[in-house]
Design a protein around this motif. Structure first.
Motif, mmCIF file in Angstrom:
data_model
loop_
_atom_site.group_PDB
_atom_site.id
_atom_site.type_symbol
_atom_site.label_atom_id
_atom_site.label_comp_id
_atom_site.label_asym_id
_atom_site.label_seq_id
_atom_site.Cartn_x
_atom_site.Cartn_y
_atom_site.Cartn_z
ATOM 1 N N LEU A 123 0.855 -1.178 0.000
ATOM 2 C CA LEU A 123 0.000 0.000 0.000
ATOM 3 C C LEU A 123 0.896 1.235 0.000
ATOM 4 N N ILE A 124 0.399 2.351 -0.523
ATOM 5 C CA ILE A 124 1.195 3.568 -0.609
ATOM 6 C C ILE A 124 0.401 4.744 -0.050
ATOM 7 N N THR A 125 1.098 5.631 0.693
ATOM 8 C CA THR A 125 0.487 6.874 1.171
ATOM 9 C C THR A 125 1.307 8.065 0.692
ATOM 10 N N VAL A 126 0.641 9.159 0.410
ATOM 11 C CA VAL A 126 1.337 10.388 0.013
ATOM 12 C C VAL A 126 0.924 11.555 0.906
ATOM 13 N N ASP A 127 0.231 11.246 1.993
ATOM 14 C CA ASP A 127 -0.199 12.294 2.928
ATOM 15 C C ASP A 127 0.229 11.990 4.355
ATOM 16 N N GLY A 128 1.349 11.306 4.494
ATOM 17 C CA GLY A 128 1.887 11.035 5.817
ATOM 18 C C GLY A 128 1.183 9.930 6.573
ATOM 19 N N GLY A 129 0.400 9.107 5.874
ATOM 20 C CA GLY A 129 -0.251 7.977 6.510
ATOM 21 C C GLY A 129 -1.706 8.204 6.883
ATOM 22 N N GLN A 130 -2.258 9.365 6.522
ATOM 23 C CA GLN A 130 -3.669 9.604 6.821
ATOM 24 C C GLN A 130 -4.570 8.694 5.989
ATOM 25 N N SER A 131 -4.164 8.448 4.744
ATOM 26 C CA SER A 131 -4.914 7.542 3.877
ATOM 27 C C SER A 131 -3.929 6.764 3.024
ATOM 28 N N TRP A 132 -4.392 5.600 2.526
ATOM 29 C CA TRP A 132 -3.524 4.726 1.746
ATOM 30 C C TRP A 132 -4.247 4.308 0.477
ATOM 31 N N VAL A 133 -3.472 3.943 -0.540
ATOM 32 C CA VAL A 133 -4.050 3.414 -1.776
ATOM 33 C C VAL A 133 -3.388 2.072 -2.083
ATOM 34 N N ASP A 134 -4.117 1.246 -2.821
ATOM 35 C CA ASP A 134 -3.648 -0.099 -3.161
ATOM 36 C C ASP A 134 -2.837 -0.025 -4.451
ATOM 37 N N GLY A 135 -1.511 0.154 -4.328
ATOM 38 C CA GLY A 135 -0.652 0.230 -5.501
ATOM 39 C C GLY A 135 -0.552 1.632 -6.074
ATOM 40 N N MET A 136 -0.036 1.724 -7.311
ATOM 41 C CA MET A 136 0.252 3.002 -7.944
ATOM 42 C C MET A 136 -0.983 3.576 -8.634
ATOM 43 N N THR A 137 -1.161 4.901 -8.477
ATOM 44 C CA THR A 137 -2.220 5.625 -9.177
ATOM 45 C C THR A 137 -1.615 6.885 -9.783
ATOM 46 N N ALA A 138 -2.389 7.574 -10.608
ATOM 47 C CA ALA A 138 -1.906 8.817 -11.218
ATOM 48 C C ALA A 138 -1.611 9.862 -10.143
ATOM 49 N N GLU A 139 -2.450 9.911 -9.110
ATOM 50 C CA GLU A 139 -2.240 10.886 -8.039
ATOM 51 C C GLU A 139 -0.963 10.579 -7.263
ATOM 52 N N VAL A 140 -0.699 9.292 -7.029
ATOM 53 C CA VAL A 140 0.522 8.904 -6.320
ATOM 54 C C VAL A 140 1.748 9.259 -7.154
ATOM 55 N N LYS A 141 1.690 8.992 -8.449
ATOM 56 C CA LYS A 141 2.813 9.333 -9.326
ATOM 57 C C LYS A 141 3.118 10.826 -9.260
ATOM 58 N N GLU A 142 2.071 11.633 -9.324
ATOM 59 C CA GLU A 142 2.256 13.088 -9.278
ATOM 60 C C GLU A 142 2.864 13.520 -7.953
ATOM 61 N N ALA A 143 2.386 12.931 -6.858
ATOM 62 C CA ALA A 143 2.919 13.278 -5.540
ATOM 63 C C ALA A 143 4.388 12.891 -5.410
ATOM 64 N N ILE A 144 4.771 11.742 -5.944
ATOM 65 C CA ILE A 144 6.173 11.313 -5.880
ATOM 66 C C ILE A 144 7.051 12.233 -6.725
ATOM 67 N N LEU A 145 6.559 12.656 -7.885
ATOM 68 C CA LEU A 145 7.316 13.596 -8.718
ATOM 69 C C LEU A 145 7.528 14.917 -7.985
#
Length: 466
Positions: free
Chosen positions: A161-183
């Protein structure tokens, strides 16, 4: 008799066929169940034997070594990712298992700012789609970006699972929003490195970049300038003027010019205190011809030039353009230091807010640092003049040149020849009149030689023992 019996055979055969059809329809046959009978046909396949579903492949542990690369370990092998967890491929166990430490550069950059994270936080539950799932292991590489290994592979489609908000919420694998946050996080790390490299040492960088507010230096005198850094955008009001903090690197900056009218004392800037100390300047007496003295009476020409100068200095690049320490434009003889109170023909003229460096006419003049030519023109009092924009409201001025070697709009590098020493305008001999302007206030060039504003950090005083 024979012919009569032969006529009965067709009737008997027809009755038998009809009976057989009736038997088939009602599900029975003299040869056994209908299904068995149909299975004997060539065009009807036999029922397949069910294959047991294999149990889910359970992950044992994982490690992300940077924002792209990591691995997940299973009982029967290792899978690796090169895109933050979007795709997973089989990997050599001995190679992936050796990558157990977070990238050193990443860890060093994150240590520069407040709120850096541990590479292995304690296990917790991850909120996925509103449900709290137990996890075996979590790892945050930045305060915002982290991964979690579900306690059971049945709980997720992807290994992590991946989080991009410090652990407040998680997603199952990679999404477009996660990619943008990592960039965005990668860009932030690049900005951290960009700013870090401007300080003299890593220790100095950490001391400044980890603070909410920082004044560089914390103590100054009239004629000086102070570099202010804040971790958020905003404005500062100083001596009845408002200065906007501009983004650069991982912080927000502005220069505070300490005008000659600034009184000694302590002034609050953010959560810091700026100390202004008193400074005494010498007096200089000049004698000039009556013709030269009358030049300053032509206020119309002087005001027209001033409008050009004000316009040129009203626009500055919103970033630091210099690449390294500032250098002296020429190695001339210092005839007038910065701040001298000047009298001309016995009358008070002004405070000399520049340095005069005497040199032979035609001596090449170097750009003190990288910048953009904001103005290159012949002006009434200062003669052939150049203003270079070094970004963030800082300009350098070169006056009385015999020749201009650049034009407005040119980009120059530190050390480029931009003109030649002369004695044009209000001048008593070949020299270079040179100064810096910070937000249209003249500041002392001596602050800049062989250094940059990022290195104006005052050394920490050792505490007395005992």
């Amino acid at each position: 008799m024979k012919s009569k019996k032969r006529r009965q055979w067709p009737l008997l055969v027809g009755a038998c066929v009809l009976a057989a059809c009736v038997v088939i329809v009602i599900g029975k046959s003299p040869f056994g169940p209908v299904s068995s009978w149909m299975a004997a046909g060539k065009d009807v396949p036999a029922a397949a034997t069910p294959v047991p579903t294999p149990p889910p492949r359970e992950a044992l542990e994982f490690r992300m070594v940077d924002l792209d690369h990591g691995w997940v370990k299973y009982a029967d092998g290792i899978a690796a990712t090169e895109d933050g967890g979007g795709m997973w491929q089989p990997a050599a166990g001995e190679v992936a298992a050796a990558e157990t430490a977070v990238d050193g550069t990443l860890a060093e950059l994150l240590s520069l700012e407040a709120g850096s994270v541990s590479s292995t936080p304690a296990p917790l539950t991850a909120t996925l789609g509103g449900a709290a799932l137990p996890v075996k292991q979590t790892q945050f590489l930045t305060p915002r970006i982290g991964w979690a290994l579900p306690a059971s592979s049945k709980d997720a489609k992807n290994p992590l699972l991946i989080t991009v908000d410090g652990g407040q919420s998680w997603v199952d694998g990679m999404t477009a929003e996660v990619k943008e946050a990592i960039l965005k996080e990668k860009d932030h790390l690049q900005q951290l490195a960009k700013e870090r490299d401007l300080y003299a040492t890593k220790e100095a960088a950490k001391g400044i970049m980890s603070a909410k507010w920082k004044l560089v230096p914390e103590s100054a005198a009239p004629g000086d300038a102070v570099l202010v850094r804040h971790d958020e955008p905003g404005t500062i009001t100083w001596l009845n003027k408002t200065y906007t903090l501009q983004p650069y690197g991982a912080g927000y900056f502005t220069y505070l010019p300490i005008s000659m009218s600034a009184k000694p004392g302590k002034y609050p800037i953010g959560d810091q205190t700026l100390t202004i100390v008193a400074k005494k300047f010498e007096t200089q007496y000049l004698k000039v011809t009556s013709e030269m003295e009358s030049m300053k009476q032509d206020t119309a020409r002087i005001n027209a030039d001033q409008k050009k100068i004000d316009l040129a200095r009203s626009k500055s690049e919103p970033e630091f353009l210099f690449s390294g320490p500032f250098v002296k434009p020429i190695e001339g003889i210092l005839t007038t230091p910065y701040g001298y109170t000047r009298y001309v023909n016995g009358k008070y003229d002004s405070a000399h807010m520049a340095v005069d460096l005497a040199a032979k006419e035609g001596t090449p003049i170097k750009a003190t640092n990288d910048g953009i030519v904001a103005l290159a023109e012949s002006l009434y009092l200062t003669g052939n003049s150049i203003y270079l924009d070094h970004g963030m409201g800082l300009f350098s001025q070169y006056a009385h040149l015999s020749e201009l070697r650049v034009k407005t709009g040119d980009r120059v590098k530190q050390g480029d020849i931009i003109g030649l020493v002369g004695t044009t305008g209000f001048s008593t001999g070949p020299h270079l009149h040179f100064t810096f302007w910070a937000h249209n206030v003249q500041v002392n060039p001596d602050l800049f030689w062989n250094t940059t504003p990022f290195r104006w950090v005052q050394p920490t005083q050792a505490k007395p023992k005992g």
